[in-house]
Design a protein around this motif. Structure first.
Motif, PDB file in Angstrom:
ATOM      1  N   VAL A  57       0.862  -1.188   0.000  1.00 43.91           N
ATOM      2  CA  VAL A  57       0.000   0.000   0.000  1.00 43.91           C
ATOM      3  C   VAL A  57       0.896   1.234   0.000  1.00 43.91           C
ATOM      4  CG1 VAL A  57      -1.907  -1.150   1.190  1.00 43.91           C
ATOM      5  CG2 VAL A  57      -0.262   0.131   2.520  1.00 43.91           C
ATOM      6  N   THR A  58       0.437   2.257  -0.676  1.00 44.16           N
ATOM      7  CA  THR A  58       1.252   3.467  -0.788  1.00 44.16           C
ATOM      8  C   THR A  58       0.498   4.680  -0.252  1.00 44.16           C
ATOM      9  OG1 THR A  58       0.463   3.980  -3.015  1.00 44.16           O
ATOM     10  CG2 THR A  58       2.431   2.600  -2.854  1.00 44.16           C
ATOM     11  N   GLY A  59       1.246   5.721   0.039  1.00 39.36           N
ATOM     12  CA  GLY A  59       0.652   6.968   0.503  1.00 39.36           C
ATOM     13  C   GLY A  59       1.607   8.120   0.246  1.00 39.36           C
ATOM     14  N   THR A  60       1.081   9.323   0.375  1.00 30.44           N
ATOM     15  CA  THR A  60       1.881  10.518   0.105  1.00 30.44           C
ATOM     16  C   THR A  60       1.608  11.580   1.159  1.00 30.44           C
ATOM     17  OG1 THR A  60       0.143  11.500  -1.240  1.00 30.44           O
ATOM     18  CG2 THR A  60       1.734  10.102  -2.391  1.00 30.44           C
ATOM     19  N   ASN A  61       2.456  12.605   1.172  1.00 31.69           N
ATOM     20  CA  ASN A  61       2.173  13.722   2.074  1.00 31.69           C
ATOM     21  C   ASN A  61       0.985  14.512   1.546  1.00 31.69           C
ATOM     22  OD1 ASN A  61       3.991  14.511   0.001  1.00 31.69           O
ATOM     23  ND2 ASN A  61       4.653  16.296   1.139  1.00 31.69           N
ATOM     24  N   GLN A  62       0.150  14.958   2.440  1.00 31.85           N
ATOM     25  CA  GLN A  62      -1.083  15.674   2.119  1.00 31.85           C
ATOM     26  C   GLN A  62      -1.067  16.978   2.902  1.00 31.85           C
ATOM     27  OE1 GLN A  62      -3.623  14.476  -0.078  1.00 31.85           O
ATOM     28  NE2 GLN A  62      -1.964  13.072  -0.615  1.00 31.85           N
ATOM     29  N   GLU A  63      -0.781  18.067   2.214  1.00 33.04           N
ATOM     30  CA  GLU A  63      -0.632  19.350   2.907  1.00 33.04           C
ATOM     31  C   GLU A  63      -1.955  20.084   3.020  1.00 33.04           C
ATOM     32  OE1 GLU A  63       2.666  21.378   1.041  1.00 33.04           O
ATOM     33  OE2 GLU A  63       4.092  19.959   1.918  1.00 33.04           O
ATOM     34  N   ASN A  64      -1.927  21.151   3.803  1.00 35.57           N
ATOM     35  CA  ASN A  64      -3.143  21.924   4.054  1.00 35.57           C
ATOM     36  C   ASN A  64      -2.748  23.379   4.275  1.00 35.57           C
ATOM     37  OD1 ASN A  64      -5.482  23.009   5.823  1.00 35.57           O
ATOM     38  ND2 ASN A  64      -6.195  21.013   5.142  1.00 35.57           N
ATOM     39  N   ALA A  65      -3.619  24.291   3.868  1.00 35.55           N
ATOM     40  CA  ALA A  65      -3.352  25.719   4.062  1.00 35.55           C
ATOM     41  C   ALA A  65      -3.153  26.027   5.547  1.00 35.55           C
ATOM     42  CB  ALA A  65      -4.497  26.551   3.492  1.00 35.55           C
ATOM     43  N   ALA A  66      -3.845  25.281   6.389  1.00 37.06           N
ATOM     44  CA  ALA A  66      -3.569  25.340   7.831  1.00 37.06           C
ATOM     45  C   ALA A  66      -2.464  24.306   8.061  1.00 37.06           C
ATOM     46  CB  ALA A  66      -4.820  25.011   8.628  1.00 37.06           C
ATOM     47  N   TYR A  67      -1.217  24.739   7.966  1.00 34.75           N
ATOM     48  CA  TYR A  67      -0.076  23.818   7.834  1.00 34.75           C
ATOM     49  C   TYR A  67      -0.096  22.578   8.744  1.00 34.75           C
ATOM     50  CZ  TYR A  67       2.289  27.283   4.836  1.00 34.75           C
ATOM     51  OH  TYR A  67       2.633  28.136   3.836  1.00 34.75           O
ATOM     52  N   PRO A  68      -0.352  22.761  10.058  1.00 40.05           N
ATOM     53  CA  PRO A  68      -0.249  21.562  10.926  1.00 40.05           C
ATOM     54  C   PRO A  68      -1.314  20.510  10.630  1.00 40.05           C
ATOM     55  CG  PRO A  68      -0.259  23.597  12.221  1.00 40.05           C
ATOM     56  CD  PRO A  68      -0.656  23.972  10.831  1.00 40.05           C
ATOM     57  N   SER A  69      -2.325  20.868   9.851  1.00 39.99           N
ATOM     58  CA  SER A  69      -3.360  19.881   9.531  1.00 39.99           C
ATOM     59  C   SER A  69      -2.892  18.871   8.485  1.00 39.99           C
ATOM     60  CB  SER A  69      -4.624  20.578   9.011  1.00 39.99           C
ATOM     61  OG  SER A  69      -5.094  21.484   9.967  1.00 39.99           O
ATOM     62  N   GLY A  70      -1.807  19.154   7.819  1.00 42.86           N
ATOM     63  CA  GLY A  70      -1.280  18.228   6.812  1.00 42.86           C
ATOM     64  C   GLY A  70      -0.626  17.019   7.467  1.00 42.86           C
ATOM     65  N   THR A  71      -0.382  16.002   6.660  1.00 45.77           N
ATOM     66  CA  THR A  71       0.228  14.764   7.184  1.00 45.77           C
ATOM     67  C   THR A  71       1.344  14.299   6.260  1.00 45.77           C
ATOM     68  OG1 THR A  71      -1.974  14.166   7.946  1.00 45.77           O
ATOM     69  CG2 THR A  71      -0.321  12.470   8.089  1.00 45.77           C
ATOM     70  N   CYS A  72       2.351  13.697   6.863  1.00 44.33           N
ATOM     71  CA  CYS A  72       3.481  13.148   6.110  1.00 44.33           C
ATOM     72  C   CYS A  72       3.077  11.871   5.375  1.00 44.33           C
ATOM     73  CB  CYS A  72       4.624  12.801   7.056  1.00 44.33           C
ATOM     74  SG  CYS A  72       5.403  14.213   7.833  1.00 44.33           S
ATOM     75  N   ALA A  73       3.877  11.522   4.379  1.00 48.66           N
ATOM     76  CA  ALA A  73       3.616  10.320   3.576  1.00 48.66           C
ATOM     77  C   ALA A  73       3.655   9.048   4.419  1.00 48.66           C
ATOM     78  CB  ALA A  73       4.663  10.224   2.473  1.00 48.66           C
ATOM     79  N   GLU A  74       4.584   8.984   5.354  1.00 46.76           N
ATOM     80  CA  GLU A  74       4.740   7.769   6.157  1.00 46.76           C
ATOM     81  C   GLU A  74       3.494   7.517   7.003  1.00 46.76           C
ATOM     82  OE1 GLU A  74       6.759  10.290   5.797  1.00 46.76           O
ATOM     83  OE2 GLU A  74       8.856   9.772   6.053  1.00 46.76           O
ATOM     84  N   ARG A  75       2.989   8.600   7.622  1.00 46.55           N
ATOM     85  CA  ARG A  75       1.804   8.408   8.467  1.00 46.55           C
ATOM     86  C   ARG A  75       0.567   8.146   7.623  1.00 46.55           C
ATOM     87  NH1 ARG A  75       2.072  13.348  12.316  1.00 46.55           N
ATOM     88  NH2 ARG A  75       3.720  13.965  10.890  1.00 46.55           N
ATOM     89  N   THR A  76       0.439   8.841   6.490  1.00 47.06           N
ATOM     90  CA  THR A  76      -0.692   8.563   5.595  1.00 47.06           C
ATOM     91  C   THR A  76      -0.714   7.072   5.268  1.00 47.06           C
ATOM     92  OG1 THR A  76      -0.411  10.742   4.591  1.00 47.06           O
ATOM     93  CG2 THR A  76      -1.740   9.163   3.371  1.00 47.06           C
ATOM     94  N   THR A  77       0.457   6.548   4.927  1.00 48.23           N
ATOM     95  CA  THR A  77       0.572   5.148   4.476  1.00 48.23           C
ATOM     96  C   THR A  77       0.282   4.167   5.604  1.00 48.23           C
ATOM     97  OG1 THR A  77       2.238   5.878   2.910  1.00 48.23           O
ATOM     98  CG2 THR A  77       2.136   3.512   3.349  1.00 48.23           C
ATOM     99  N   LEU A  78       0.902   4.391   6.749  1.00 49.44           N
ATOM    100  CA  LEU A  78       0.726   3.431   7.847  1.00 49.44           C
ATOM    101  C   LEU A  78      -0.683   3.498   8.427  1.00 49.44           C
ATOM    102  CD1 LEU A  78       4.191   3.651   9.631  1.00 49.44           C
ATOM    103  CD2 LEU A  78       3.332   1.850   8.118  1.00 49.44           C
ATOM    104  N   PHE A  79      -1.275   4.687   8.468  1.00 52.89           N
ATOM    105  CA  PHE A  79      -2.643   4.783   8.985  1.00 52.89           C
ATOM    106  C   PHE A  79      -3.629   4.158   7.990  1.00 52.89           C
ATOM    107  CE2 PHE A  79      -1.453   8.753  11.687  1.00 52.89           C
ATOM    108  CZ  PHE A  79      -0.950   7.936  12.686  1.00 52.89           C
ATOM    109  N   TYR A  80      -3.338   4.309   6.714  1.00 55.60           N
ATOM    110  CA  TYR A  80      -4.186   3.674   5.699  1.00 55.60           C
ATOM    111  C   TYR A  80      -4.084   2.151   5.813  1.00 55.60           C
ATOM    112  CZ  TYR A  80      -5.955   2.160   1.184  1.00 55.60           C
ATOM    113  OH  TYR A  80      -6.651   1.513   0.198  1.00 55.60           O
ATOM    114  N   ALA A  81      -2.840   1.668   5.921  1.00 56.46           N
ATOM    115  CA  ALA A  81      -2.635   0.211   6.050  1.00 56.46           C
ATOM    116  C   ALA A  81      -3.356  -0.316   7.288  1.00 56.46           C
ATOM    117  CB  ALA A  81      -1.140  -0.103   6.128  1.00 56.46           C
ATOM    118  N   GLY A  82      -3.225   0.417   8.389  1.00 57.48           N
ATOM    119  CA  GLY A  82      -3.870  -0.014   9.637  1.00 57.48           C
ATOM    120  C   GLY A  82      -5.383   0.042   9.551  1.00 57.48           C
TER     121      GLY A  82
END
Ligand code: THU
Length: 159
Positions: A57-82
Motif C-alpha cells: 500500500v502506498t501513501g503521500t504527504n497531504q498538505e493543508n493551508a492550515a499547515y499543521p493539519s497536513g500529514t506526512c507520507a509515512e503516516r498517511t501510508t501506515l494509517f491507511y494500512a492499519g
C-alpha cells in the motif's frame, strides 16, 4: 556520573544493490510521489508499505493551508494500512522524496512524529520493520525502529 552510548546500525547501499523485493517497494514509493499533495512546500514524499500478505500500500504527504493539519507520507501510508488491513503486520516501508526538481540524492529520513508512528506499528504487530530510505546516490536500510528512534517512549511505560 557516567556517559552511556547508544549505537544504531544502518546499511548503506545503492539502488543496484537492493534485493528485487526491496527494489519493487522503492519503485512504488518513488511512483507515489507523483500523487503527493504538496502545493506549499513543493516537497513530494511517497511511501510504500509491504504487508505480510504480500500486498503493497502506498501513501503521500497531504498538505493543508492550515499547515499543521497536513500529514506526512509515512503516516498517511501506515494509517491507511492499519485502517484497511488491521490484521496485517507491516514488514517493510520504503520512503522517497522529490524536491520539485528531482528525487533527493541523499536518503530521506522520516520526521520525528513519523518515527514514533513507525515504532507503534512495530509494537502493534510485534514485528520489526525494514525501513528503506531512498536517495539517488545512496540508500539506507534500517532494520527496526530501534535504529531510527533510540531512547523512545512506547506503550511499555504505560503498563
Ligand atoms: N514530509 C513527509 O511527508 N515525510 C517526511 O518524513 C518529512 C516531511 C512532508 C511534510 C510536508 O508536506 C513536506 O514534506 C515538507 O516538510
Amino acid at each position: 556520573m557516567k556517559k552511556k552510548k547508544i549505537e544504531i546500525e544502518i546499511t548503506s547501499c545503492t539502488y543496484g544493490e537492493l534485493s528485487a523485493e526491496d527494489r519493487i517497494l522503492v519503485d512504488k514509493a518513488k511512483d507515489a510521489t507523483k500523487r503527493s499533495y504538496a502545493p506549499y512546500s513543493h516537497f513530494s514524499v511517497g511511501a510504500a508499505a509491504l504487508l505480510e500478505n504480500g500486498m503493497i500500500v502506498t501513501g503521500t504527504n497531504q498538505e493543508n493551508a492550515a499547515y499543521p493539519s497536513g500529514t506526512c507520507a509515512e503516516r498517511t501510508t501506515l494509517f491507511y494500512a492499519g485502517s484497511q488491513y488491521p490484521e496485517q503486520p507491516v514488514l517493510a516501508l520504503a520512503i522517497a522524496a522529490q524536491n520539485g526538481k528531482d528525487f533527493l540524492d541523499t536518503p530521506i529520513p522520516p520526521c520525528g512524529a513519523c518515527r514514533q508512528v513507525l515504532m507503534e506499528t512495530e509494537q502493534r504487530y510485534h514485528h520489526p520493520m525494514r525501513i528503506i530510505l531512498y536517495g539517488k546516490k545512496e540508500i539506507f536500510i534500517v532494520n527496526g525502529t530501534k535504529n531510527l528512534l533510540p531512547l523512545s517512549f512506547g506503550s511499555s511505560f504505560l503498563e
